[in-house]
Design a protein around this motif. Structure first.
Motif, PDB file in Angstrom:
ATOM      1  N   GLN A   1      -6.426  31.614 -11.208  1.00  0.00           N
ATOM      2  CA  GLN A   1      -5.226  30.775 -11.061  1.00  0.00           C
ATOM      3  C   GLN A   1      -4.402  30.593 -12.342  1.00  0.00           C
ATOM      4  OE1 GLN A   1      -6.950  26.975  -9.491  1.00  0.00           O
ATOM      5  NE2 GLN A   1      -7.069  27.590  -7.531  1.00  0.00           N
ATOM      6  N   LEU A   2      -5.181  30.461 -13.284  1.00  0.00           N
ATOM      7  CA  LEU A   2      -4.525  30.274 -14.719  1.00  0.00           C
ATOM      8  C   LEU A   2      -3.632  31.277 -14.902  1.00  0.00           C
ATOM      9  CD1 LEU A   2      -5.917  29.101 -18.252  1.00  0.00           C
ATOM     10  CD2 LEU A   2      -4.757  31.091 -18.063  1.00  0.00           C
ATOM     11  N   ILE A   3      -4.133  32.575 -14.790  1.00  0.00           N
ATOM     12  CA  ILE A   3      -3.413  33.896 -15.334  1.00  0.00           C
ATOM     13  C   ILE A   3      -2.189  34.324 -14.108  1.00  0.00           C
ATOM     14  CG2 ILE A   3      -3.344  36.410 -15.461  1.00  0.00           C
ATOM     15  CD1 ILE A   3      -6.146  36.001 -16.444  1.00  0.00           C
ATOM     16  N   GLU A   4      -2.365  33.812 -12.911  1.00  0.00           N
ATOM     17  CA  GLU A   4      -1.503  33.884 -11.893  1.00  0.00           C
ATOM     18  C   GLU A   4      -0.253  32.872 -12.098  1.00  0.00           C
ATOM     19  OE1 GLU A   4      -1.151  34.045  -6.973  1.00  0.00           O
ATOM     20  OE2 GLU A   4      -2.938  33.127  -7.932  1.00  0.00           O
ATOM     21  N   LYS A   5      -0.808  31.725 -12.502  1.00  0.00           N
ATOM     22  CA  LYS A   5       0.439  30.787 -13.019  1.00  0.00           C
ATOM     23  C   LYS A   5       1.096  31.297 -13.961  1.00  0.00           C
ATOM     24  CE  LYS A   5       1.148  25.802 -14.059  1.00  0.00           C
ATOM     25  NZ  LYS A   5       2.203  25.941 -14.958  1.00  0.00           N
TER      26      LYS A   5
ATOM     27  N   ILE B   1       1.948  43.302  -9.045  1.00  0.00           N
ATOM     28  CA  ILE B   1       1.238  44.456  -9.250  1.00  0.00           C
ATOM     29  C   ILE B   1       0.665  44.167 -10.630  1.00  0.00           C
ATOM     30  CG2 ILE B   1       1.062  46.988  -9.668  1.00  0.00           C
ATOM     31  CD1 ILE B   1       3.313  46.943  -7.450  1.00  0.00           C
ATOM     32  N   THR B   2       1.452  43.837 -11.465  1.00  0.00           N
ATOM     33  CA  THR B   2       0.999  43.708 -13.070  1.00  0.00           C
ATOM     34  C   THR B   2      -0.180  42.721 -13.161  1.00  0.00           C
ATOM     35  OG1 THR B   2       3.132  43.969 -13.833  1.00  0.00           O
ATOM     36  CG2 THR B   2       1.666  42.778 -15.197  1.00  0.00           C
ATOM     37  N   LEU B   3      -0.083  41.548 -12.389  1.00  0.00           N
ATOM     38  CA  LEU B   3      -1.030  40.422 -12.188  1.00  0.00           C
ATOM     39  C   LEU B   3      -2.491  41.296 -11.920  1.00  0.00           C
ATOM     40  CD1 LEU B   3      -2.413  37.548 -12.047  1.00  0.00           C
ATOM     41  CD2 LEU B   3      -1.427  37.501  -9.880  1.00  0.00           C
TER      42      LEU B   3
END
Length: 375
Positions: A96-100, A110-112
């Protein structure tokens, strides 16, 4: 089933040794299958830290600010074009942190996925607003093993985001340069910071290769004194470590070539020379680790040659002893026969004569073998 060459017993031995000393490689197939089945973005890999932490450096030649708490939240809001921004993230399991963060920065999905997949082969992807690339970092862990970590980077005009699986000291000296205003990092843009980060990772490769070379030198000194099975296992382990480094270095070099050869708007012209230097250094590291592998292969051949030589020496001694005793056994056998009318049986000194003949036969054969240098 794999076919083994029965004419090469050393290959059979190696196949067993590899099962004992090879590095564990997990492709996390279950995690990948679940992620594909659900269609959701998932972390694929091993959780190496309990809590994800972030750190944000904002700097130019005159000012420096450091944000250590909730840096991932403030980072997208403080992207001042007059400063260079570096966000470093320790830990990748907080999806969630990185997605936000990726959503706030309008990064491609795709980078995510690539950031969260630690089994991903190193790659480079160029987008309109940023450049993404991931590499493998290799560090010595303890006295026997290597720690392989995926490190991903996102480079834009005025910011760099680095993703690390765990807290490490890869970039401590770069932080010190920024804080103490050493070198060129405070006067350059984000692309030069990326160069510094990649150079630090490459230095770790060289340090690890140097450690393996030191181990190989110790093995080389011992193998000529007393080759043993423990040395063979140690050699095979070092070979596995060197191969791991080579497998990580080759795509690392390829990624640098793509970054350096591409006309990316995120790599300024005056920074190209630094990336070319990195490419040259990575090629040198590959040559170095290949030389290490060649040395280990040579030592393996020396080991088996030493064993063969020792076996030949042992067989020569045993054969010589057996050859000396063949005529003695023959004489003893002849006079051990229980015939009543053997001519020498009634001779008063026959026993002593037979011993004398056997002794002279032994001495004569011993002298002959000595002159032939068979003993």
């Amino acid at each position: 089933m794999k076919d083994f060459d029965i004419t090469r017993p050393d290959k059979l031995l190696f196949s067993g040794l590899k099962s004992l000393v090879s590095l564990p490689i997990s492709l996390y197939t279950d995690q990948k299958s679940k992620a594909k089945g659900s269609g959701q973005v998932s972390f694929i890999g091993e959780k190496k830290v309990e809590e994800v932490t972030t750190q944000h450096y904002l700097y130019n030649s005159d000012t420096l600010d450091i944000v250590n708490e909730n840096a991932h939240d403030t980072f997208p809001k403080n992207l001042d074009d007059k400063k260079t921004h570096w966000l470093n993230i320790y830990g990748l399991h907080d999806v969630q942190l990185i997605e936000k963060l990726c959503t706030d920065l309008k990064l491609d999905r795709i980078t995510l996925r690539h950031v969260l997949d630690t089994t991903l082969r190193p790659k480079v992807e160029a987008y309109d607003s940023y450049l993404f690339f991931s590499i493998k970092s290799v560090l010595r862990e303890g006295d026997e093993d290597l720690k392989v970590e995926q490190v991903s980077f996102i480079l834009s005009h005025n910011y760099v985001i680095s993703f690390q699986e765990e807290v490490g000291d890869h970039f401590d000296h770069i932080r010190n340069k920024i804080v103490e205003k050493l070198g060129l990092v405070r006067t350059k843009k984000a692309d030069f910071l990326v160069y510094q980060l990649l150079d630090a990772i490459l230095d770790n490769y060289y340090e690890t290769i140097e450690w393996i070379n030191t181990e190989v030198e110790q093995i080389q000194r011992q193998i000529f004194k007393e080759p043993s099975q423990d040395l063979l296992i140690r050699m095979e382990h070092m070979k596995q470590l060197a191969q791991t480094i080579k497998k990580a270095l080759t795509p690392f070099k390829d990624s640098l070539r793509i970054i350096g050869s591409s006309d990316s708007k995120f790599i300024l012209k005056d920074t190209d020379k630094y990336f070319m230097e990195l490419i040259s250094s990575s090629e040198g590291a590959i040559d170095e680790v290949q030389s290490t592998l060649n040395s280990l292969e040579s030592l393996t051949n020396v080991y088996f040659s030493s064993l063969s030589q020792k076996m030949n020496e042992t067989m020569k001694v045993l054969t010589t002893v057996a050859t000396i005793f063949i005529p003695l056994t023959f004489i003893a056998g002849v006079y051990g026969m229980n015939f009543e009318y053997m001519p020498e049986l009634k001779f008063h000194y026959g026993y002593h004569v037979v011993w004398g003949v056997m002794g002279m036969t032994f001495v004569a054969m011993f002298i002959y073998f000595k002159r032939k240098k068979w003993l």
